[in-house]
Write an enzyme that holds these catalytic residues in place. Structure first.
Site, short mmCIF file in Angstrom:
data_model
loop_
_atom_site.label_atom_id
_atom_site.label_comp_id
_atom_site.label_asym_id
_atom_site.label_seq_id
_atom_site.Cartn_x
_atom_site.Cartn_y
_atom_site.Cartn_z
N CYS A 2 0.81 -1.22 0.00
CA CYS A 2 0.00 0.00 0.00
C CYS A 2 0.84 1.27 0.00
O CYS A 2 2.06 1.23 0.15
CB CYS A 2 -0.98 0.04 1.16
SG CYS A 2 -2.15 -1.31 1.19
N ARG A 50 -3.84 0.45 -2.90
CA ARG A 50 -4.13 -0.63 -1.96
C ARG A 50 -3.68 -1.98 -2.49
O ARG A 50 -3.95 -2.34 -3.63
CB ARG A 50 -5.64 -0.68 -1.68
CG ARG A 50 -6.01 -1.77 -0.69
CD ARG A 50 -7.46 -1.68 -0.29
NE ARG A 50 -7.77 -2.67 0.72
CZ ARG A 50 -8.78 -3.53 0.64
NH1 ARG A 50 -9.61 -3.48 -0.38
NH2 ARG A 50 -8.96 -4.41 1.59
N LEU A 51 -3.01 -2.70 -1.60
CA LEU A 51 -2.75 -4.11 -1.77
C LEU A 51 -3.68 -4.79 -0.77
O LEU A 51 -3.51 -4.64 0.43
CB LEU A 51 -1.29 -4.45 -1.47
CG LEU A 51 -0.92 -5.93 -1.49
CD1 LEU A 51 -1.09 -6.50 -2.91
CD2 LEU A 51 0.51 -6.12 -1.03
N SER A 52 -4.70 -5.47 -1.26
CA SER A 52 -5.74 -6.04 -0.40
C SER A 52 -5.21 -7.22 0.41
O SER A 52 -4.78 -8.22 -0.16
CB SER A 52 -6.93 -6.50 -1.24
OG SER A 52 -7.44 -5.43 -1.98
N ILE A 53 -5.26 -7.09 1.75
CA ILE A 53 -4.83 -8.16 2.64
C ILE A 53 -5.92 -8.47 3.65
O ILE A 53 -6.34 -9.60 3.80
CB ILE A 53 -3.50 -7.79 3.35
CG1 ILE A 53 -2.39 -7.64 2.31
CG2 ILE A 53 -3.13 -8.84 4.38
CD1 ILE A 53 -1.08 -7.15 2.85
N ASN A 75 -1.97 3.11 5.23
CA ASN A 75 -0.98 2.18 4.71
C ASN A 75 -0.42 1.43 5.91
O ASN A 75 0.14 2.04 6.81
CB ASN A 75 0.15 2.94 3.99
CG ASN A 75 1.34 2.07 3.65
OD1 ASN A 75 1.21 0.87 3.46
ND2 ASN A 75 2.50 2.68 3.55
N GLY A 76 -0.59 0.12 5.94
CA GLY A 76 0.01 -0.65 7.03
C GLY A 76 -0.86 -1.76 7.52
O GLY A 76 -1.79 -2.22 6.85
N GLU A 77 -0.54 -2.18 8.73
CA GLU A 77 -1.29 -3.24 9.39
C GLU A 77 -1.25 -2.98 10.89
O GLU A 77 -0.18 -2.73 11.45
CB GLU A 77 -0.68 -4.60 9.08
CG GLU A 77 -1.47 -5.76 9.62
CD GLU A 77 -0.89 -7.11 9.24
OE1 GLU A 77 -1.41 -8.11 9.76
OE2 GLU A 77 0.07 -7.17 8.45
N ASP A 100 -8.86 -3.11 9.54
CA ASP A 100 -8.14 -2.38 10.58
C ASP A 100 -8.18 -0.87 10.32
O ASP A 100 -8.06 -0.06 11.23
CB ASP A 100 -6.71 -2.88 10.76
CG ASP A 100 -5.90 -2.98 9.48
OD1 ASP A 100 -6.45 -2.76 8.38
OD2 ASP A 100 -4.70 -3.31 9.57
#
Length: 176
Positions: A2, A50-53, A75-77, A100
């Site tokens: 992301c 976005r990179l969907s996780i 951006n992150g987790e 999240d």
């Protein structure tokens, strides 16, 4: 992976600002090939890749709170988001997603800047208050999720990568 981008300045016509932001966002497509999200008004232009996780179907950004007064680009987790969400549910916050990202937004509603010590994870995010027209930008304390910024002549620009930030031609290329 992301990435987030933004330009804050009400003196630049929003069409011109958004054109620059779009170029900045394209420069980080590799960080988030799954989708792009944008917000543009008379004061700010914000974007993300976005990179969907987490929450593959419902985690699209930007995410708004219930009365649409706040918006977030993330951006992150957040590793402890399920515990934080449980606490917010007890306080009767309503969630539209399982992401999240939405947890961060409601944490900000509840605690303001005091939300940061509660976060366990790697992150960079921008929360914009549409009614009061102010933004809150933060990253994790170790910089796992990078956040580069530039401020000059009442214009604040930021991005997850320097090469994206340099898509803004109003940033002078001079070493400090």
């Amino acid at each position: 992976m992301c990435g987030i981008t933004g330009i804050v300045n009400s003196g630049i016509p929003k069409e011109n600002r958004f054109e620059t932001l779009s170029s900045m966002n394209r420069a980080i497509t590799h960080r988030g090939p799954d989708e792009a999200g944008f917000y543009n008004d008379n004061n700010v232009s914000l974007g993300m890749r976005r990179l969907s996780i987490i929450d593959l179907n419902g985690g699209s950004q930007p995410i708004y709170n219930e009365d649409r007064s706040l918006i977030i680009f993330f951006n992150g987790e957040i590793y402890n988001y399920k515990e934080l969400k449980a606490d917010l549910l007890r306080k009767e916050y309503i969630f539209q997603t399982h992401s999240d990202t939405e947890v961060l937004l409601h944490l900000f509603e509840e605690y303001g800047e005091g939300m940061l010590p509660q976060l366990k994870g790697m992150f960079a995010f921008c929360i914009y208050n549409l009614k009061e027209q102010y933004y809150f930008l933060a990253r994790d304390r170790f910089g796992e999720k990078p956040l580069y910024y530039h401020f000059h002549n009442s214009t604040f620009s930021f991005s997850s990568e320097v090469k994206s930030l340099l898509e803004n031609k109003n940033i002078h290329r001079k070493l400090n």
